[in-house]
Design a protein around this motif. Structure first.
Motif, short mmCIF file in Angstrom:
data_model
loop_
_atom_site.label_atom_id
_atom_site.label_comp_id
_atom_site.label_asym_id
_atom_site.label_seq_id
_atom_site.Cartn_x
_atom_site.Cartn_y
_atom_site.Cartn_z
N ASP A 236 0.66 -1.16 0.04
CA ASP A 236 -0.01 -0.09 -0.27
C ASP A 236 0.74 1.29 -0.01
O ASP A 236 0.19 2.50 -0.51
N ASP A 237 2.08 1.20 0.56
CA ASP A 237 3.15 2.35 0.69
C ASP A 237 3.83 2.53 -0.69
O ASP A 237 4.78 3.25 -0.84
N GLU A 238 3.59 1.60 -1.58
CA GLU A 238 4.31 1.76 -3.10
C GLU A 238 3.49 2.16 -3.95
O GLU A 238 2.38 1.50 -4.33
N GLN A 239 3.99 2.98 -5.07
CA GLN A 239 3.46 3.45 -6.19
C GLN A 239 1.92 3.80 -6.20
O GLN A 239 1.09 3.46 -6.79
N ASP A 240 1.51 4.38 -4.96
CA ASP A 240 0.08 4.76 -4.76
C ASP A 240 -0.92 3.67 -4.93
O ASP A 240 -1.86 3.83 -5.39
N LEU A 241 -0.69 2.35 -4.59
CA LEU A 241 -1.41 1.34 -4.53
C LEU A 241 -2.48 1.18 -3.40
O LEU A 241 -1.95 1.69 -2.38
N GLU A 242 -3.41 0.42 -3.53
CA GLU A 242 -4.32 0.30 -2.61
C GLU A 242 -4.96 -1.16 -2.59
O GLU A 242 -5.28 -1.67 -3.88
N LEU A 243 -4.64 -1.89 -1.51
CA LEU A 243 -5.07 -3.24 -1.36
C LEU A 243 -6.80 -3.50 -1.30
O LEU A 243 -7.37 -2.81 -0.51
N ARG A 244 -7.27 -4.05 -2.50
CA ARG A 244 -8.81 -3.84 -2.60
C ARG A 244 -9.42 -5.11 -2.05
O ARG A 244 -10.59 -5.14 -1.55
N ARG A 245 -8.66 -6.31 -2.09
CA ARG A 245 -9.17 -7.33 -1.50
C ARG A 245 -8.10 -8.50 -1.52
O ARG A 245 -6.78 -8.53 -2.03
N THR A 246 -8.36 -9.75 -0.95
CA THR A 246 -7.23 -10.66 -0.96
C THR A 246 -8.20 -11.77 -1.77
O THR A 246 -9.19 -12.17 -1.62
N MET A 247 -7.21 -12.82 -2.40
CA MET A 247 -7.52 -13.99 -3.09
C MET A 247 -7.00 -15.22 -2.46
O MET A 247 -5.62 -15.13 -2.13
N VAL A 248 -7.71 -16.10 -2.44
CA VAL A 248 -7.03 -17.56 -1.82
C VAL A 248 -7.27 -18.53 -2.87
O VAL A 248 -8.16 -18.84 -3.33
N ARG A 249 -6.37 -19.29 -3.02
CA ARG A 249 -6.13 -20.27 -3.87
C ARG A 249 -5.73 -21.78 -2.88
O ARG A 249 -5.18 -21.50 -1.96
N THR A 250 -6.29 -22.71 -3.27
CA THR A 250 -6.07 -23.94 -2.60
C THR A 250 -5.28 -25.00 -3.46
O THR A 250 -5.65 -25.48 -4.69
N THR A 251 -4.05 -25.49 -2.85
CA THR A 251 -3.40 -26.50 -3.64
C THR A 251 -4.02 -27.84 -3.85
O THR A 251 -4.98 -28.10 -3.11
N THR A 252 -3.39 -28.71 -4.51
CA THR A 252 -3.94 -30.02 -4.40
C THR A 252 -3.77 -30.77 -3.02
O THR A 252 -4.43 -31.94 -2.86
N ASP A 253 -2.93 -30.44 -2.47
CA ASP A 253 -2.81 -30.99 -0.93
C ASP A 253 -3.56 -30.33 0.01
O ASP A 253 -3.55 -30.81 1.07
N GLY A 254 -4.27 -29.11 -0.17
CA GLY A 254 -5.07 -28.81 0.47
C GLY A 254 -4.63 -27.48 1.24
O GLY A 254 -5.46 -26.79 2.00
N ASP A 255 -3.38 -27.00 0.90
CA ASP A 255 -2.74 -25.79 1.55
C ASP A 255 -3.50 -24.78 0.97
O ASP A 255 -4.01 -24.51 -0.35
N LYS A 256 -3.68 -23.55 2.01
CA LYS A 256 -4.08 -22.23 1.13
C LYS A 256 -2.82 -21.40 0.89
O LYS A 256 -1.76 -21.18 1.59
N ARG A 257 -3.14 -20.63 -0.22
CA ARG A 257 -2.18 -19.52 -0.73
C ARG A 257 -2.88 -18.21 -0.77
O ARG A 257 -4.28 -18.24 -1.32
N THR A 258 -2.60 -17.45 -0.13
CA THR A 258 -3.30 -15.85 -0.35
C THR A 258 -2.35 -14.77 -0.93
O THR A 258 -1.18 -15.12 -0.77
N PHE A 259 -3.24 -14.14 -1.81
CA PHE A 259 -2.64 -13.05 -2.53
C PHE A 259 -3.40 -12.02 -2.51
O PHE A 259 -4.48 -11.88 -2.06
#
Length: 303
Positions: A236-259
């Motif tokens: 958020d403090d770089e290039q005047d960016l704003e976090l609008r939401r997070t995205m969650v993907r689940t691996t084939t092993d059931g682990d979560k990845r957040t972006f």
């Protein structure tokens, strides 16, 4: 828009800087697209838009960031951004390149459907190079490097003649598409061709894989906007960016990845809840390939 490159102690993230430059080039502050011109294609593998992206980044990014365009067709990635001196010092010290020092950008263009949405929403062709969190590049001295990969997805719309605009743009971290480095190495490595085929022995089978992975622009929220999807928080403090939401993907092993999903602060919109598994996948996916289409003719005596 001025792109901030940070300091020597904490250089700015290059994916964030590239996104800010591209978003400002192709979209107005109110989110409406800006028209631009592309030169004619000179040959089948020639790609004027990839060349245009490299030119935009060269013009908008500070001189301390070197922009390398692909040396020719069928070379991946299409663009590399690097802080040359800092990256060299990092490598000499035994460090691994990160997205604050060097990144590769692969450009993926999509057409619009009749409904004005990005085509191939449930999966798109990546040809013979799978997406990956890191990709291989080579230095002038012949040293092989693994660098963070990003993928620029755009919905390119032809207005008339050589005039275009982008309906949607998403710069996506390779790790949001695939983390399997071994798959990338195996597919992009040396393969064996089958030769001596056919009646006269002059045929060959290149054994060339054709890979399909997620198409982020199939997610409706990414349509009609410019978005950065990044694995690192705190941008958020770089290039005047704003976090609008997070995205969650689940691996084939059931682990979560957040972006984190970022947009320029002045662009329309407001923060939204987490998006879980937003990339679409075909429900009819099968292991068998589809038979090639057959030409049908009508014979009178068959009736």
């Amino acid at each position: 828009m001025t792109i901030d490159v940070g300091s020597a102690a904490r250089p700015a993230d290059l994916a964030a800087a590239a996104f800010a430059a591209l978003a400002a080039e192709f979209f107005e502050e109110d989110g409406s697209p800006i028209r631009f011109e592309l030169r004619d294609k000179r040959q089948t593998q020639d790609d004027p838009f990839d060349e245009h992206v490299a030119a935009v980044l060269s013009a908008r990014l500070p001189e301390s960031v070197k922009v390398f365009g692909s040396a020719g067709p069928l070379i991946s990635p299409d663009v590399v951004l690097a802080r040359q001196e800092e990256t060299a010092l990092l490598l000499r010290g035994g460090g691994e390149p990160d997205s604050r020092h060097v990144i590769g950008i692969e450009v993926k263009k999509l057409n619009s459907t009749g409904a004005g949405r990005a085509a191939r929403a449930t999966g798109m062709d990546y040809n013979s190079t799978p997406p990956c969190q890191t990709i291989k590049v080579e230095t002038e001295a012949g040293r092989e490097l693994r660098v963070p990969a990003t993928y620029l997805f755009v919905e390119l719309v032809l207005v008339e003649s050589n005039e275009f605009y982008l309906r949607s743009l998403a710069l996506v971290a390779g790790s949001a598409l695939n983390e399997d480095v071994e798959l990338y190495d195996r597919i992009t490595g040396v393969r064996q061709k089958a030769i001596g085929l056919g009646t006269y022995g002059d045929g060959l089978d290149r054994q060339r894989p054709m890979l399909v992975f997620a198409n982020p622009l199939g997610w409706d929220w990414l349509q009609d906007a410019a978005t950065l999807i990044h694995p690192t928080g705190g941008l958020d403090d770089e290039q005047d960016l704003e976090l609008r939401r997070t995205m969650v993907r689940t691996t084939t092993d059931g682990d979560k990845r957040t972006f984190g999903c970022y947009r320029l602060r002045e662009s329309p919109g407001h923060p939204l809840p987490d998006a879980v598994a937003p990339f679409r996948t075909s429900r009819n996916r099968r292991t068998e390939t589809t038979q090639r289409g057959r030409f049908r003719i009508s014979l009178a005596r068959e009736r």
